[in-house]
Design a protein around this motif. Structure first.
Motif, short mmCIF file in Angstrom:
data_model
loop_
_atom_site.label_atom_id
_atom_site.label_comp_id
_atom_site.label_asym_id
_atom_site.label_seq_id
_atom_site.Cartn_x
_atom_site.Cartn_y
_atom_site.Cartn_z
N LEU A 14 0.83 -1.20 0.00
CA LEU A 14 0.00 0.00 0.00
C LEU A 14 0.86 1.25 0.00
O LEU A 14 1.87 1.32 0.70
CB LEU A 14 -0.88 0.03 1.25
N GLN A 15 0.44 2.25 -0.77
CA GLN A 15 1.07 3.56 -0.65
C GLN A 15 0.53 4.19 0.63
O GLN A 15 -0.58 3.87 1.08
CB GLN A 15 0.72 4.42 -1.86
N GLU A 16 1.29 5.08 1.21
CA GLU A 16 0.90 5.66 2.51
C GLU A 16 -0.46 6.35 2.44
O GLU A 16 -1.29 6.21 3.34
CB GLU A 16 1.98 6.61 3.02
N TRP A 17 -0.73 7.09 1.38
CA TRP A 17 -2.01 7.80 1.28
C TRP A 17 -3.18 6.81 1.16
O TRP A 17 -4.26 7.09 1.67
CB TRP A 17 -2.02 8.80 0.12
N GLU A 18 -2.93 5.65 0.52
CA GLU A 18 -3.97 4.63 0.41
C GLU A 18 -4.29 4.07 1.81
O GLU A 18 -5.45 3.91 2.18
CB GLU A 18 -3.54 3.49 -0.51
N TRP A 19 -3.22 3.77 2.56
CA TRP A 19 -3.43 3.24 3.90
C TRP A 19 -4.17 4.26 4.77
O TRP A 19 -5.07 3.91 5.53
CB TRP A 19 -2.12 2.82 4.55
N GLU A 20 -3.79 5.53 4.68
CA GLU A 20 -4.45 6.56 5.48
C GLU A 20 -5.94 6.65 5.16
O GLU A 20 -6.76 6.79 6.06
CB GLU A 20 -3.75 7.90 5.30
N LEU A 21 -6.29 6.55 3.88
CA LEU A 21 -7.69 6.57 3.49
C LEU A 21 -8.41 5.33 4.05
O LEU A 21 -9.49 5.44 4.65
CB LEU A 21 -7.85 6.61 1.97
N ILE A 22 -7.83 4.16 3.87
CA ILE A 22 -8.43 2.93 4.36
C ILE A 22 -8.59 2.98 5.89
O ILE A 22 -9.67 2.71 6.42
CB ILE A 22 -7.59 1.70 3.93
N ALA A 23 -7.52 3.35 6.58
CA ALA A 23 -7.55 3.39 8.05
C ALA A 23 -8.60 4.38 8.56
O ALA A 23 -9.25 4.12 9.59
CB ALA A 23 -6.17 3.74 8.59
N SER A 24 -8.80 5.49 7.87
CA SER A 24 -9.77 6.49 8.32
C SER A 24 -11.21 5.98 8.25
O SER A 24 -12.09 6.55 8.89
CB SER A 24 -9.63 7.78 7.50
N CYS A 25 -11.43 4.92 7.50
CA CYS A 25 -12.79 4.39 7.33
C CYS A 25 -13.16 3.32 8.36
O CYS A 25 -14.33 2.97 8.50
CB CYS A 25 -12.96 3.82 5.93
N PHE A 26 -12.18 2.77 9.05
CA PHE A 26 -12.45 1.72 10.03
C PHE A 26 -12.74 2.32 11.40
O PHE A 26 -12.13 3.30 11.80
CB PHE A 26 -11.25 0.77 10.15
N ARG A 27 -13.67 1.71 12.13
CA ARG A 27 -14.02 2.12 13.49
C ARG A 27 -13.88 0.92 14.41
O ARG A 27 -14.33 -0.18 14.09
CB ARG A 27 -15.47 2.62 13.58
N ARG A 28 -13.26 1.14 15.57
CA ARG A 28 -13.06 0.07 16.56
C ARG A 28 -14.34 -0.14 17.35
O ARG A 28 -15.02 0.82 17.73
CB ARG A 28 -11.92 0.44 17.50
N LYS A 29 -14.64 -1.42 17.63
CA LYS A 29 -15.80 -1.75 18.45
C LYS A 29 -15.45 -2.96 19.30
O LYS A 29 -14.87 -3.92 18.81
CB LYS A 29 -17.01 -2.04 17.56
N ASP A 30 -15.80 -2.89 20.58
CA ASP A 30 -15.56 -3.98 21.52
C ASP A 30 -16.88 -4.66 21.85
O ASP A 30 -17.90 -3.99 22.05
CB ASP A 30 -14.91 -3.46 22.80
N PHE A 31 -16.84 -5.99 21.92
CA PHE A 31 -18.02 -6.78 22.25
C PHE A 31 -17.72 -7.65 23.46
O PHE A 31 -16.63 -8.20 23.58
CB PHE A 31 -18.43 -7.68 21.08
N SER A 32 -18.72 -7.78 24.33
CA SER A 32 -18.60 -8.65 25.49
C SER A 32 -18.82 -10.10 25.05
O SER A 32 -19.37 -10.36 23.98
CB SER A 32 -19.68 -8.31 26.52
N ARG A 33 -18.42 -11.02 25.91
CA ARG A 33 -18.65 -12.45 25.67
C ARG A 33 -20.14 -12.69 25.43
O ARG A 33 -20.99 -12.18 26.17
CB ARG A 33 -18.17 -13.23 26.89
N ASN A 34 -20.46 -13.42 24.37
CA ASN A 34 -21.82 -13.80 23.95
C ASN A 34 -22.66 -12.66 23.38
O ASN A 34 -23.84 -12.86 23.08
CB ASN A 34 -22.59 -14.49 25.09
N GLU A 35 -22.09 -11.49 23.20
CA GLU A 35 -22.83 -10.37 22.61
C GLU A 35 -23.02 -10.59 21.11
O GLU A 35 -22.13 -11.08 20.42
CB GLU A 35 -22.10 -9.06 22.87
N ILE A 36 -24.18 -10.20 20.60
CA ILE A 36 -24.49 -10.33 19.18
C ILE A 36 -23.82 -9.19 18.42
O ILE A 36 -23.96 -8.02 18.78
CB ILE A 36 -26.01 -10.32 18.93
#
Length: 188
Positions: A14-36
């Motif tokens: 990946l070129q750096e600008w491509e990675w920056e665009l891709i990374a900007s679109c992802f959001r972190r989410k945490d789920f508990s055990r057995n959560e849907i």
């Protein structure tokens, strides 16, 4: 997010600008055990990358659920048919352990496909990997006995047996929990 970049760079640099665009679109989410994570009857809006945890794919049942797949660390998870067709999912995704995922929306993924030289290639490779896993699973159900499927599972995916309740493994193999107990006794 470094795990996502490592995953992608196994496929293409990946070129750096491509990675920056891709990374900007992802959001972190945490789920508990057995959560849907993704519900039956709802259109799948996100493609998820599992940073840490175990995700179970299943069809909810009145008496018993039907487990048909698992996803582990550093793999993509999604009700992919719903994600592609924009129709309600016929199954659910559940976090079996405390799970951290990175999600990208359908809309943002389309933007990445359109704006980067590698977007379509990354999407194609990811889709091909999901197809191959599904194909191997179907062939296994058609070609091997429950005992053979269990032995193959022990050889190819021992993490399943260490980290997942036996009732889900039995369902995944297409046997009852009692049937799995008999298979395990015969092998021991």
């Amino acid at each position: 997010m470094g795990h996502i970049r490592e995953y992608y760079e196994q496929i293409v640099r990946l070129q750096e600008w491509e990675w920056e665009l891709i990374a900007s679109c992802f959001r972190r989410k945490d789920f508990s055990r057995n959560e849907i994570i993704s519900r039956q009857g709802v259109v799948e809006e996100h493609l998820s990358f599992v940073e840490k945890g175990i995700v179970r794919y299943y069809i909810p049942g009145i008496e018993n659920d039907l487990t048909f797949n698992f996803t582990f660390d550093r793999e993509f998870a999604c009700a992919y048919d719903s994600f592609l067709t924009r129709t309600p999912s016929e199954y659910e995704l559940q976090a079996l352990t405390k799970t951290t995922i990175w999600q990208i929306s359908h809309e943002d993924l389309q933007k990445i496909y359109a704006q980067t030289r590698v977007g379509n290639r990354l999407g194609r490779i990811a889709a091909e990997r999901l197809f191959l896993a599904k194909s191997r699973r179907e062939l296994s159900l058609l070609k091997y006995s429950p005992r053979e499927r269990y032995l193959r599972l022990m050889e190819e995916q021992p993490e399943l047996l260490r980290n997942i309740p036996l009732k889900y493994i039995a369902s995944y193999l297409g046997v009852t929990p009692q049937g799995l107990s008999r298979i395990r006794r015969c092998i021991s």
